[in-house]
Design a protein around this motif. Sequence first.
Motif, PDB file in Angstrom:
ATOM      1  N   CYS A 415       0.857  -1.193   0.000  1.00  0.00           N
ATOM      2  CA  CYS A 415       0.000   0.000   0.000  1.00  0.00           C
ATOM      3  C   CYS A 415       0.888   1.237   0.000  1.00  0.00           C
ATOM      4  O   CYS A 415       2.053   1.179   0.427  1.00  0.00           O
ATOM      5  CB  CYS A 415      -0.931   0.008   1.214  1.00  0.00           C
ATOM      6  N   TYR A 435      -4.621   2.790   9.719  1.00  0.00           N
ATOM      7  CA  TYR A 435      -5.323   3.397   8.591  1.00  0.00           C
ATOM      8  C   TYR A 435      -4.505   4.550   8.023  1.00  0.00           C
ATOM      9  O   TYR A 435      -3.735   5.207   8.744  1.00  0.00           O
ATOM     10  CB  TYR A 435      -6.683   3.957   9.036  1.00  0.00           C
ATOM     11  N   ASN A 436      -4.692   4.750   6.716  1.00  0.00           N
ATOM     12  CA  ASN A 436      -4.262   6.008   6.126  1.00  0.00           C
ATOM     13  C   ASN A 436      -5.173   7.085   6.727  1.00  0.00           C
ATOM     14  O   ASN A 436      -6.374   7.112   6.471  1.00  0.00           O
ATOM     15  CB  ASN A 436      -4.407   5.966   4.607  1.00  0.00           C
ATOM     16  N   THR A 439      -7.323   9.213   4.046  1.00  0.00           N
ATOM     17  CA  THR A 439      -8.350   8.552   3.239  1.00  0.00           C
ATOM     18  C   THR A 439      -9.161   7.534   4.027  1.00  0.00           C
ATOM     19  O   THR A 439     -10.160   7.027   3.532  1.00  0.00           O
ATOM     20  CB  THR A 439      -7.698   7.838   2.047  1.00  0.00           C
ATOM     21  N   LYS A 440      -8.702   7.222   5.253  1.00  0.00           N
ATOM     22  CA  LYS A 440      -9.317   6.201   6.113  1.00  0.00           C
ATOM     23  C   LYS A 440      -9.310   4.823   5.424  1.00  0.00           C
ATOM     24  O   LYS A 440     -10.194   4.000   5.629  1.00  0.00           O
ATOM     25  CB  LYS A 440     -10.750   6.602   6.486  1.00  0.00           C
ATOM     26  N   THR A 441      -8.285   4.593   4.623  1.00  0.00           N
ATOM     27  CA  THR A 441      -8.089   3.289   3.982  1.00  0.00           C
ATOM     28  C   THR A 441      -7.350   2.360   4.938  1.00  0.00           C
ATOM     29  O   THR A 441      -6.311   2.728   5.494  1.00  0.00           O
ATOM     30  CB  THR A 441      -7.289   3.435   2.680  1.00  0.00           C
ATOM     31  N   LEU A 442      -7.879   1.157   5.102  1.00  0.00           N
ATOM     32  CA  LEU A 442      -7.265   0.195   6.011  1.00  0.00           C
ATOM     33  C   LEU A 442      -5.936  -0.291   5.441  1.00  0.00           C
ATOM     34  O   LEU A 442      -5.841  -0.716   4.293  1.00  0.00           O
ATOM     35  CB  LEU A 442      -8.201  -0.993   6.230  1.00  0.00           C
ATOM     36  N   MET A 443      -4.889  -0.243   6.271  1.00  0.00           N
ATOM     37  CA  MET A 443      -3.565  -0.698   5.858  1.00  0.00           C
ATOM     38  C   MET A 443      -3.271  -2.103   6.391  1.00  0.00           C
ATOM     39  O   MET A 443      -2.771  -2.955   5.671  1.00  0.00           O
ATOM     40  CB  MET A 443      -2.492   0.279   6.363  1.00  0.00           C
ATOM     41  N   SER A 480     -15.556   0.507   8.696  1.00  0.00           N
ATOM     42  CA  SER A 480     -14.569  -0.449   8.188  1.00  0.00           C
ATOM     43  C   SER A 480     -14.403  -1.630   9.133  1.00  0.00           C
ATOM     44  O   SER A 480     -14.290  -2.783   8.699  1.00  0.00           O
ATOM     45  CB  SER A 480     -13.226   0.255   7.983  1.00  0.00           C
ATOM     46  N   ASN A 484     -15.054  -5.552   8.190  1.00  0.00           N
ATOM     47  CA  ASN A 484     -13.957  -6.509   8.171  1.00  0.00           C
ATOM     48  C   ASN A 484     -13.891  -7.387   9.418  1.00  0.00           C
ATOM     49  O   ASN A 484     -12.954  -8.166   9.565  1.00  0.00           O
ATOM     50  CB  ASN A 484     -12.624  -5.763   8.022  1.00  0.00           C
TER      51      ASN A 484
END
Length: 495
Positions: A415, A435-436, A439-443, A480, A484
Motif C-alpha cells: 500500500c 489506517y491512512n 483517506t481512512k483506507t485500512l492498511m 470499516s 472486516n
Amino acid sequence: MGDQKESLRKITTTLALKNEEITNFICCQKQSLENLEGNSSRVQEDLETEFSSLHSVLDDMKDSMVTRIKQERASRTYELQSQLSACSKALESSEELLEVANQTLCSSEADDFTQAAKDIKDSVTMASAFRLSLKAKATDSMSHMMVDFTQEREMLQAIKFLPVPATPEILVSECQVCDNTVTVQWALPEPDSKIDHYDLEHRRTNHEGPPRAREDYPWMVVEGIRETEYTLTGLRFDTRYMTFRVKACNKAVAGEFSELVTLETHAFLFKLDAGSAHQNLKVEDLSVEWDSCGGKVVQDIRKDKNRTNQSPMHSPARTAMNSPKRVPSARVGRDRFTAESYTVLGDTFIDAGQQYWEVRFDKESKAFAVGLALRNLGRFDQLGKSNASWCIHLNNWLQQSLTAKHNNKARTLDCPIPDRIGVYCNYEEGALSFYNARTKTLMHTFRTKFTQPVIPAFSVWNGSFSVQTGLQVPSAVQSSQRKNSGTSSSNASLT
C-alpha cells in the motif's frame, strides 16, 4: 464496624459534594446580584439617553418649523405691504386727477375746457389706477402651517421596552457528537419572525453538574447564526464534556441564554512519557525528534559528575537535563529504552473500549514505527521484535519498505506510504488496525487477545514525528471495522 465506617464515608462524600454544589450556587447568585446592579444602571442610563435624544429631536423639529412660519409670515407681509403701497399711491394720483376733472367741469371758457378735457383724458389713460391689479397677491391664511400630532402623540404614548426574544431550548436528543464534531440543535417556544440571529457559546469542562464558580476554560462564542442548529468541526476533545448555551437576538436586543446543556466528548487522550524515551529522542509535548547527540551528552555528564563529585543542585547533569534541548525525566534511568530501541511510550494504558489516535511522521526518517506494547516491553526490545508489541514499521535504510511486525515476524504491506497514520484499538475484540489517516483506507489489522493493558508505542531513528490525541473513533473507521470483523485476509494476524 467496617460497614459503618464505609457507610459514614459515603455520607461524608455526599455531604461534601452537596456543600460544594451549594457553595457554587451561592457564588453564582452573588455574581448575579452584582450583575443585576450593573445591568440596571446601564439600562437606566440608556433610557435617559434615548429620551434626551428624543427631546433633542423634538426641539430641533420645533425650531425648524417655527423658522418656516416666520419666513412665510415675512414673505407674505412683504407682498401685502408692497401691494398696499402701490394701491395707496394709485389712489392718491386718482383723487388728484378727479379733483382736476371736477374743476374743469366747472370752467365757463370753451377754449380752456377743450384743452383741459383733452389733458384729463390723456392722464386717465395713463393713470396707474387703471393698470393696477386689485387681486391680493397673498392671503392672510396660515392653515397650511398648522400641525396635528395626534398620531405622533399616540406613538409616543405607545413607547414600551423592547420586546425581548424568547429563550431557546437546546434539544438534547437532536444533538450529536461524532468524528470530533458537535452538532447542536435548539428551538423557540413559539415561532418569532423578528429573530435576526442566534449566538452560541460553548466551553470545555471536566464536570458534568451545574456550572462551578471558577471554571478552567473560558466561554467560546459563535455569533450571527441564522439557523436553529450549528456544527462545530475540527475539535480536539481534551476534556470529558462540553457545555453549551444559546440565545436569540432580534435587531435591537438579545434574549436570555438557554439552560446549560452538557454533552460528553469521549476521546482517547494521552501524552508522551518523556521518562521512557531513549536518550537520543528529544520529546517536546506530543512531538519527538531524533537527537544524535543525546546519548553522548548524558555519558559526558556522567563522567564529569563522577570526576568532580559536584552537588546535585549544581551538577552539569542537572543543568543539561533542564536545558531547552532536553525534557526533564519523570522516571529513573533504568526505565528508559536504550541501545537500538529508539522508543518512547504514551503515558496512558488502554484496558477497555475502542480508542483512536493519529501520528504524523517524516517520510524521510531512516526508520519509524507506531503501534502498541505491553507493560513488560523490555528496555532493549525494538517494536515488533517480541511478543510484547505490535507495530507498522517504515524502513528507509538502503531501500524503502513498509511492514507489519509482531513477535519478530514481518509482513510486507502493499500500500502507499501515507504521511499520517491512524491507529485504532478495540481492546475487547483484540483488534489493532492501522489506517491512512487522510483517506481512512485500512492498511493492516492485527487480531489477538489482549490479556493485560496495552500502551501506545512509537519509535524513530534519524527522523521525527508528532502525535494527535483527543480524537474520537472516526465513523469511516467504525464502518470499516464492522465490515472486516471476523474476516480472513492479507490483513490477518501474524502468526
